[in-house]
Design an enzyme around this catalytic site. Structure first.
Site, PDB file in Angstrom:
ATOM      1  N   GLY A   1       0.842  -1.190   0.000  1.00 46.64           N
ATOM      2  CA  GLY A   1       0.000   0.000   0.000  1.00 46.64           C
ATOM      3  C   GLY A   1       0.873   1.234   0.000  1.00 46.64           C
ATOM      4  O   GLY A   1       2.045   1.171   0.410  1.00 46.64           O
TER       5      GLY A   1
ATOM      6  N   GLN B   1       3.378   9.861   0.860  1.00 43.79           N
ATOM      7  CA  GLN B   1       4.613   9.075   0.819  1.00 43.79           C
ATOM      8  C   GLN B   1       5.420   9.321  -0.441  1.00 43.79           C
ATOM      9  O   GLN B   1       6.579   8.885  -0.526  1.00 43.79           O
ATOM     10  CB  GLN B   1       4.306   7.581   0.965  1.00 43.79           C
ATOM     11  CG  GLN B   1       3.766   7.227   2.352  1.00 43.79           C
ATOM     12  CD  GLN B   1       3.612   5.747   2.514  1.00 43.79           C
ATOM     13  OE1 GLN B   1       2.601   5.187   2.112  1.00 43.79           O
ATOM     14  NE2 GLN B   1       4.602   5.081   3.085  1.00 43.79           N
TER      15      GLN B   1
ATOM     16  N   CYS C   1       6.278  -0.018   7.368  1.00 46.41           N
ATOM     17  CA  CYS C   1       5.880   1.119   6.544  1.00 46.41           C
ATOM     18  C   CYS C   1       7.045   1.496   5.646  1.00 46.41           C
ATOM     19  O   CYS C   1       8.186   1.553   6.115  1.00 46.41           O
ATOM     20  CB  CYS C   1       5.502   2.292   7.449  1.00 46.41           C
ATOM     21  SG  CYS C   1       5.021   3.775   6.545  1.00 46.41           S
ATOM     22  N   LEU C   2       6.747   1.756   4.379  1.00 51.78           N
ATOM     23  CA  LEU C   2       7.809   2.117   3.437  1.00 51.78           C
ATOM     24  C   LEU C   2       8.500   3.415   3.845  1.00 51.78           C
ATOM     25  O   LEU C   2       9.618   3.678   3.415  1.00 51.78           O
ATOM     26  CB  LEU C   2       7.240   2.244   2.020  1.00 51.78           C
ATOM     27  CG  LEU C   2       6.591   0.974   1.449  1.00 51.78           C
ATOM     28  CD1 LEU C   2       6.017   1.246   0.065  1.00 51.78           C
ATOM     29  CD2 LEU C   2       7.584  -0.174   1.407  1.00 51.78           C
TER      30      LEU C   2
ATOM     31  N   HIS D   1      -3.997   1.349   7.795  1.00 51.51           N
ATOM     32  CA  HIS D   1      -2.655   1.939   7.725  1.00 51.51           C
ATOM     33  C   HIS D   1      -2.619   3.083   6.702  1.00 51.51           C
ATOM     34  O   HIS D   1      -2.128   4.178   6.991  1.00 51.51           O
ATOM     35  CB  HIS D   1      -1.654   0.829   7.361  1.00 51.51           C
ATOM     36  CG  HIS D   1      -0.233   1.256   7.279  1.00 51.51           C
ATOM     37  ND1 HIS D   1       0.737   0.813   8.160  1.00 51.51           N
ATOM     38  CD2 HIS D   1       0.409   2.082   6.424  1.00 51.51           C
ATOM     39  CE1 HIS D   1       1.900   1.359   7.841  1.00 51.51           C
ATOM     40  NE2 HIS D   1       1.743   2.137   6.792  1.00 51.51           N
ATOM     41  N   GLU D   2      -3.173   2.826   5.508  1.00 53.14           N
ATOM     42  CA  GLU D   2      -3.138   3.850   4.446  1.00 53.14           C
ATOM     43  C   GLU D   2      -4.074   5.014   4.760  1.00 53.14           C
ATOM     44  O   GLU D   2      -3.733   6.184   4.536  1.00 53.14           O
ATOM     45  CB  GLU D   2      -3.490   3.230   3.087  1.00 53.14           C
ATOM     46  CG  GLU D   2      -2.556   2.118   2.625  1.00 53.14           C
ATOM     47  CD  GLU D   2      -1.080   2.432   2.786  1.00 53.14           C
ATOM     48  OE1 GLU D   2      -0.679   3.602   2.594  1.00 53.14           O
ATOM     49  OE2 GLU D   2      -0.309   1.515   3.117  1.00 53.14           O
TER      50      GLU D   2
ATOM     51  N   HIS E   1      -2.343   7.198   7.209  1.00 56.17           N
ATOM     52  CA  HIS E   1      -1.324   8.044   6.562  1.00 56.17           C
ATOM     53  C   HIS E   1      -1.938   9.382   6.150  1.00 56.17           C
ATOM     54  O   HIS E   1      -1.329  10.442   6.303  1.00 56.17           O
ATOM     55  CB  HIS E   1      -0.783   7.376   5.301  1.00 56.17           C
ATOM     56  CG  HIS E   1       0.492   6.614   5.496  1.00 56.17           C
ATOM     57  ND1 HIS E   1       1.654   7.211   5.931  1.00 56.17           N
ATOM     58  CD2 HIS E   1       0.794   5.316   5.304  1.00 56.17           C
ATOM     59  CE1 HIS E   1       2.610   6.293   5.991  1.00 56.17           C
ATOM     60  NE2 HIS E   1       2.120   5.137   5.631  1.00 56.17           N
TER      61      HIS E   1
END
Ligand code: NI
Length: 233
Positions: free
Chosen positions: A83, A88, A132-133, A174-175, A178
């Site tokens: 995701g 990001q 997380c990226l 999670h997304e 963000h």
């Protein structure tokens, strides 16, 4: 049913694109092939820590929104993520994309603009590893609700409604968070926050090298990452 051979009883894994069962979906979808690889912002960069702006009605259906979503899929695939939210890649807009292997072995792909999240109280909350990226290479256990519904719009402005359970629900939460300026990291204890940042410091060079390798394999130009995280956390 007794005459159905066992190998036909269980449906094979299905790929759902925007909630619809879809046949012959390749590993890298058209969006991913079209898009550019962008630098993934890191914990400490302000764009990750503020609520993202809503996409305006006039932006729906525009080439810019189409391109943003393409770039998000490409960047997510190169980072081997499930995701990605627009902040990001440094873009202050309420958009996320996902390509999630579900607990049921089905694959769930899509994007949501201006998402709303509804958390359902049925099903036991699950504690699982999450990463997380934007905190590259770090993982921590975190409890999340079991089932959610996401509503919002596709890039052309059509309403979208997606259901998620288990790992898919975790990805949606999670997304969505963000876009509210909250990272999974914010939910951790102070000790876990310290530990994950140490882990990030150790793993980050390897993770960024891996992104470079995947980008080269996919024939995409890869952005430069600073030696130390841009966020300075
Ligand atoms: Ni993340």
């Amino acid at each position: 049913m007794g005459d159905v051979p066992f190998w036909k009883r269980d449906p094979k894994p299905v790929t759902y694109v925007m909630g619809k069962a879809t046949k012959n979906v390749p590993d890298y979808i058209d969006e991913s092939l079209r898009g550019k690889s962008r630098r993934i912002t890191e914990i400490g960069e302000p764009v990750l820590h503020n609520r993202a702006s809503d996409v305006a009605a006039a932006e729906f259906g525009s080439p810019e929104l189409r391109e943003l979503i393409d770039d998000m899929f490409t960047t997510m695939d190169i980072a081997e993520g499930v995701g990605l939210a627009a902040p990001q890649i440094g873009v202050d807009k309420q958009v996320f994309v996902f390509d999630v292997p579900g607990d049921d072995d089905n694959r769930y792909i899509g994007h949501v603009v201006n998402p709303q999240l509804t958390i359902h109280s049925d099903g036991e909350p699950q504690t699982r590893g999450e990463g997380c990226l934007s905190v590259p290479g770090a993982y921590a256990d975190l409890e999340r609700p079991y089932r959610v519904t996401v509503t919002g719009f596709d890039w052309e402005g059509h309403p979208v409604k997606l259901e998620g359970e288990g790992y898919l629900a975790r990805a949606f939460i999670h997304e969505y968070q963000h876009l509210q300026g909250t990272l999974y990291w914010d939910h951790l204890s102070e000790a876990e926050q310290q530990r994950t940042l140490t882990q990030r410091n150790q793993e980050r060079p390897r993770v960024i090298e891996r992104r470079k390798t995947v980008a080269a394999e996919l024939g995409k130009e890869h952005p430069n990452y600073p030696e130390t995280p841009a966020g300075g956390k």
